[in-house]
Design a protein around this motif. Structure first.
Motif, PDB file in Angstrom:
ATOM      1  N   ARG A 107     -10.950   9.354   3.487  1.00 59.94           N
ATOM      2  CA  ARG A 107     -11.568  10.535   4.091  1.00 59.94           C
ATOM      3  C   ARG A 107     -11.949  11.570   3.033  1.00 59.94           C
ATOM      4  NH1 ARG A 107      -7.804  11.092   9.593  1.00 59.94           N
ATOM      5  NH2 ARG A 107      -9.063   9.645  10.861  1.00 59.94           N
ATOM      6  N   THR A 108     -11.135  11.677   1.990  1.00 60.93           N
ATOM      7  CA  THR A 108     -11.502  12.558   0.881  1.00 60.93           C
ATOM      8  C   THR A 108     -12.804  12.106   0.239  1.00 60.93           C
ATOM      9  OG1 THR A 108      -9.182  13.088   0.434  1.00 60.93           O
ATOM     10  CG2 THR A 108     -10.733  13.447  -1.368  1.00 60.93           C
ATOM     11  N   ASN A 109     -13.051  10.804   0.258  1.00 57.51           N
ATOM     12  CA  ASN A 109     -14.296  10.244  -0.280  1.00 57.51           C
ATOM     13  C   ASN A 109     -15.480  10.415   0.663  1.00 57.51           C
ATOM     14  OD1 ASN A 109     -12.887   9.343  -2.531  1.00 57.51           O
ATOM     15  ND2 ASN A 109     -12.590   7.278  -1.734  1.00 57.51           N
ATOM     16  N   GLY A 110     -15.230  10.933   1.871  1.00 55.91           N
ATOM     17  CA  GLY A 110     -16.304  11.107   2.840  1.00 55.91           C
ATOM     18  C   GLY A 110     -16.441   9.971   3.828  1.00 55.91           C
ATOM     19  N   ALA A 111     -15.522   8.994   3.770  1.00 56.90           N
ATOM     20  CA  ALA A 111     -15.564   7.867   4.709  1.00 56.90           C
ATOM     21  C   ALA A 111     -14.767   8.202   5.966  1.00 56.90           C
ATOM     22  CB  ALA A 111     -14.996   6.618   4.046  1.00 56.90           C
ATOM     23  N   SER A 112     -15.106   7.544   7.058  1.00 55.49           N
ATOM     24  CA  SER A 112     -14.406   7.791   8.318  1.00 55.49           C
ATOM     25  C   SER A 112     -13.228   6.859   8.520  1.00 55.49           C
ATOM     26  CB  SER A 112     -15.383   7.629   9.494  1.00 55.49           C
ATOM     27  OG  SER A 112     -15.902   6.299   9.527  1.00 55.49           O
ATOM     28  N   ARG A 113     -13.118   5.830   7.673  1.00 55.92           N
ATOM     29  CA  ARG A 113     -12.036   4.848   7.797  1.00 55.92           C
ATOM     30  C   ARG A 113     -11.662   4.347   6.411  1.00 55.92           C
ATOM     31  NH1 ARG A 113     -14.665  -0.946   9.687  1.00 55.92           N
ATOM     32  NH2 ARG A 113     -15.888  -1.269   7.784  1.00 55.92           N
ATOM     33  N   ALA A 114     -10.509   3.703   6.325  1.00 58.73           N
ATOM     34  CA  ALA A 114     -10.082   3.049   5.086  1.00 58.73           C
ATOM     35  C   ALA A 114     -10.032   1.547   5.324  1.00 58.73           C
ATOM     36  CB  ALA A 114      -8.712   3.550   4.646  1.00 58.73           C
ATOM     37  N   VAL A 115     -10.673   0.784   4.450  1.00 64.31           N
ATOM     38  CA  VAL A 115     -10.565  -0.670   4.447  1.00 64.31           C
ATOM     39  C   VAL A 115      -9.628  -1.015   3.293  1.00 64.31           C
ATOM     40  CG1 VAL A 115     -11.784  -2.862   4.237  1.00 64.31           C
ATOM     41  CG2 VAL A 115     -12.885  -0.917   5.379  1.00 64.31           C
ATOM     42  N   VAL A 116      -8.402  -1.403   3.625  1.00 60.97           N
ATOM     43  CA  VAL A 116      -7.345  -1.537   2.633  1.00 60.97           C
ATOM     44  C   VAL A 116      -7.130  -3.013   2.296  1.00 60.97           C
ATOM     45  CG1 VAL A 116      -5.023  -0.804   2.000  1.00 60.97           C
ATOM     46  CG2 VAL A 116      -6.256   0.427   3.804  1.00 60.97           C
ATOM     47  N   HIS A 117      -7.046  -3.309   1.004  1.00 58.55           N
ATOM     48  CA  HIS A 117      -6.782  -4.668   0.541  1.00 58.55           C
ATOM     49  C   HIS A 117      -5.490  -4.698  -0.271  1.00 58.55           C
ATOM     50  CE1 HIS A 117     -11.134  -6.472   0.732  1.00 58.55           C
ATOM     51  NE2 HIS A 117     -10.694  -6.036   1.890  1.00 58.55           N
ATOM     52  N   LEU A 118      -4.703  -5.740  -0.057  1.00 60.12           N
ATOM     53  CA  LEU A 118      -3.552  -6.001  -0.931  1.00 60.12           C
ATOM     54  C   LEU A 118      -3.416  -7.503  -1.117  1.00 60.12           C
ATOM     55  CD1 LEU A 118      -0.749  -7.105   0.651  1.00 60.12           C
ATOM     56  CD2 LEU A 118      -0.766  -4.786   1.520  1.00 60.12           C
ATOM     57  N   HIS A 119      -2.780  -7.874  -2.227  1.00 61.35           N
ATOM     58  CA  HIS A 119      -2.614  -9.287  -2.570  1.00 61.35           C
ATOM     59  C   HIS A 119      -1.162  -9.691  -2.393  1.00 61.35           C
ATOM     60  CE1 HIS A 119      -6.658  -9.372  -4.148  1.00 61.35           C
ATOM     61  NE2 HIS A 119      -6.375  -8.340  -4.939  1.00 61.35           N
ATOM     62  N   LEU A 120      -0.963 -10.817  -1.698  1.00 59.02           N
ATOM     63  CA  LEU A 120       0.377 -11.370  -1.502  1.00 59.02           C
ATOM     64  C   LEU A 120       0.370 -12.851  -1.832  1.00 59.02           C
ATOM     65  CD1 LEU A 120       1.439  -9.834   1.954  1.00 59.02           C
ATOM     66  CD2 LEU A 120       2.175  -9.082  -0.321  1.00 59.02           C
ATOM     67  N   ASN A 121       1.450 -13.330  -2.402  1.00 58.08           N
ATOM     68  CA  ASN A 121       1.636 -14.762  -2.570  1.00 58.08           C
ATOM     69  C   ASN A 121       1.422 -15.451  -1.226  1.00 58.08           C
ATOM     70  OD1 ASN A 121       3.457 -17.314  -2.571  1.00 58.08           O
ATOM     71  ND2 ASN A 121       3.314 -16.765  -4.735  1.00 58.08           N
ATOM     72  N   SER A 122       0.900 -16.673  -1.252  1.00 58.02           N
ATOM     73  CA  SER A 122       0.622 -17.372   0.007  1.00 58.02           C
ATOM     74  C   SER A 122       1.894 -17.690   0.787  1.00 58.02           C
ATOM     75  CB  SER A 122      -0.148 -18.662  -0.270  1.00 58.02           C
ATOM     76  OG  SER A 122       0.598 -19.510  -1.135  1.00 58.02           O
ATOM     77  N   ALA A 123       3.041 -17.694   0.114  1.00 60.15           N
ATOM     78  CA  ALA A 123       4.346 -17.827   0.780  1.00 60.15           C
ATOM     79  C   ALA A 123       5.201 -16.655   0.307  1.00 60.15           C
ATOM     80  CB  ALA A 123       5.001 -19.151   0.438  1.00 60.15           C
ATOM     81  N   PRO A 124       4.941 -15.450   0.814  1.00 53.61           N
ATOM     82  CA  PRO A 124       5.541 -14.251   0.234  1.00 53.61           C
ATOM     83  C   PRO A 124       6.917 -13.926   0.779  1.00 53.61           C
ATOM     84  CG  PRO A 124       4.077 -13.608   1.995  1.00 53.61           C
ATOM     85  CD  PRO A 124       4.003 -15.115   1.896  1.00 53.61           C
ATOM     86  N   THR A 125       7.576 -13.007   0.086  1.00 55.94           N
ATOM     87  CA  THR A 125       8.839 -12.476   0.592  1.00 55.94           C
ATOM     88  C   THR A 125       8.610 -11.516   1.759  1.00 55.94           C
ATOM     89  OG1 THR A 125       8.749 -10.728  -1.077  1.00 55.94           O
ATOM     90  CG2 THR A 125      10.040 -12.701  -1.611  1.00 55.94           C
ATOM     91  N   THR A 126       7.406 -11.004   1.892  1.00 55.48           N
ATOM     92  CA  THR A 126       7.058 -10.130   3.011  1.00 55.48           C
ATOM     93  C   THR A 126       6.988 -10.945   4.300  1.00 55.48           C
ATOM     94  OG1 THR A 126       5.753  -8.723   1.548  1.00 55.48           O
ATOM     95  CG2 THR A 126       5.298  -8.550   3.907  1.00 55.48           C
ATOM     96  N   ASP A 127       7.495 -10.395   5.380  1.00 54.84           N
ATOM     97  CA  ASP A 127       7.426 -11.033   6.695  1.00 54.84           C
ATOM     98  C   ASP A 127       5.987 -10.960   7.194  1.00 54.84           C
ATOM     99  OD1 ASP A 127       7.554 -11.835   9.313  1.00 54.84           O
ATOM    100  OD2 ASP A 127       9.229 -10.533   9.862  1.00 54.84           O
ATOM    101  N   LEU A 128       5.310 -12.111   7.242  1.00 55.66           N
ATOM    102  CA  LEU A 128       3.901 -12.120   7.616  1.00 55.66           C
ATOM    103  C   LEU A 128       3.686 -11.727   9.070  1.00 55.66           C
ATOM    104  CD1 LEU A 128       2.535 -15.229   5.693  1.00 55.66           C
ATOM    105  CD2 LEU A 128       2.599 -12.817   5.013  1.00 55.66           C
ATOM    106  N   ALA A 129       4.643 -12.002   9.922  1.00 54.62           N
ATOM    107  CA  ALA A 129       4.515 -11.566  11.322  1.00 54.62           C
ATOM    108  C   ALA A 129       4.467 -10.045  11.389  1.00 54.62           C
ATOM    109  CB  ALA A 129       5.675 -12.104  12.154  1.00 54.62           C
ATOM    110  N   LEU A 130       5.227  -9.409  10.523  1.00 53.49           N
ATOM    111  CA  LEU A 130       5.265  -7.953  10.508  1.00 53.49           C
ATOM    112  C   LEU A 130       3.907  -7.376  10.142  1.00 53.49           C
ATOM    113  CD1 LEU A 130       8.063  -5.810   8.886  1.00 53.49           C
ATOM    114  CD2 LEU A 130       5.671  -5.292   8.420  1.00 53.49           C
TER     115      LEU A 130
END
Length: 308
Positions: A107-130
């Protein structure tokens, strides 16, 4: 006991690197995160540590880490997010924080939304369901490739007639590498145009051995391709970027640059070299790397969410 959340501080890179290496051991079987990489991330001049970084502690133990930054100056915002398997609630808290901050930055950039990208291992420690429940989805897959090296077999290649390889030793050569990077990577997924100064920070130029950066030229085209390699990773030699101008593709220049890097690393006593590649790359890079003996080490997914 609730998690303690705070921003990262300049003294935190060793603890963050230890956390990421603990996650590396789980995800890929060995630690591959180097302290200088974490230090460079947290020293990014475009990042306000107080607002763009988060650490989560269980008592005195660091269990999750997140970071956001803005290369697009538009709606695209990038993020890192790491969490240990038994601390998913900490990971969720950091996802909430980074999503909110990403929207604020967009929004500071003048956009109405944020399109957010992050990289995770294909079998990550992060709970993918979450993260799926929070609206994240996979939009791209990358492979980290590796190749064994042998000093007696990986020798410097002989350029064909009309082709010249040279190390990038002068300032004008560095600017030429930047120009070729900007033009040859334009069609790549997630590419963001970068000024010369921004690009120097992106490649951690302050600790780059420029003798491991090469330009290749063809008699009829002039400078037509480049390769940036670095020898500051403990796990392996690393090829950060390889690009060939569109009009020069199909002449074997990419393979020539690769073999030059293989030979340089082998001569330094390295036994392995690696790089990352977009599996949907439209320029033929995956096929080039396969032809030159590189195979998959592990896979990384790009996850995307839209916050408005």
């Amino acid at each position: 006991m609730p998690y303690l959340l705070r921003a990262a501080a300049p003294t935190d890179p060793p603890a963050v690197a230890d956390l990421l290496n603990e996650i590396d051991r789980i995800e890929i079987g060995r630690p591959e995160t180097d302290l200088p990489t974490v230090e460079a991330d947290l020293k990014n001049p475009e990042i306000d540590l107080d607002r763009d970084s988060w650490l989560a502690f269980d008592g005195s133990r660091l269990v999750a880490y997140a970071l956001v930054w803005d290369d697009s100056k538009g709606e695209r915002i990038d993020a890192d997010h790491y969490v240990l398997p038994d601390h998913q609630r900490a990971g969720e808290l950091l996802l909430e924080a980074l999503e909110a901050r990403a929207l604020e930055k967009a929004r500071t950039n003048g956009a109405s939304r944020a399109v957010v990208h992050l990289h995770l291992n294909s079998a990550p420690t992060t709970d993918l369901a979450l993260i799926r429940d929070r609206g994240w989805r996979v939009v791209r897959r990358y492979h980290v490739l590796e190749r064994a090296l042998r000093a007696d077999a990986d020798l410097p290649p002989e350029p064909p007639a009309g082709v010249r390889l040279r190390p990038c030793t002068e300032e004008r050569d560095r600017r030429q590498v930047h120009a070729l990077h900007q033009t040859s990577f334009t069609e790549h997924f997630d590419f963001q145009p970068r000024s010369y100064e921004q690009w120097l920070h992106d490649i951690h130029a302050d600790r780059l051995d420029w003798s491991l950066v090469w330009l290749v030229s063809a008699a009829d085209l002039g400078d037509a391709g480049f390769l940036i390699a670095r020898d500051d990773r403990e796990a392996m030699g690393w090829i950060r970027s390889l690009g060939v101008a569109r009009e020069a593709r199909g002449r074997g220049l990419g393979g020539l640059l690769l073999r030059q890097a293989f030979a340089a690393f082998a001569a330094r006593g390295r036994d392995t070299v690696g790089l990352g590649v977009d599996t949907e790359n439209a320029t033929g890079a995956p096929e080039l790397y396969a032809r030159n003996g590189m195979s998959v080490h592990y896979a990384v997914d790009t996850w995307e969410t839209v916050v408005s």
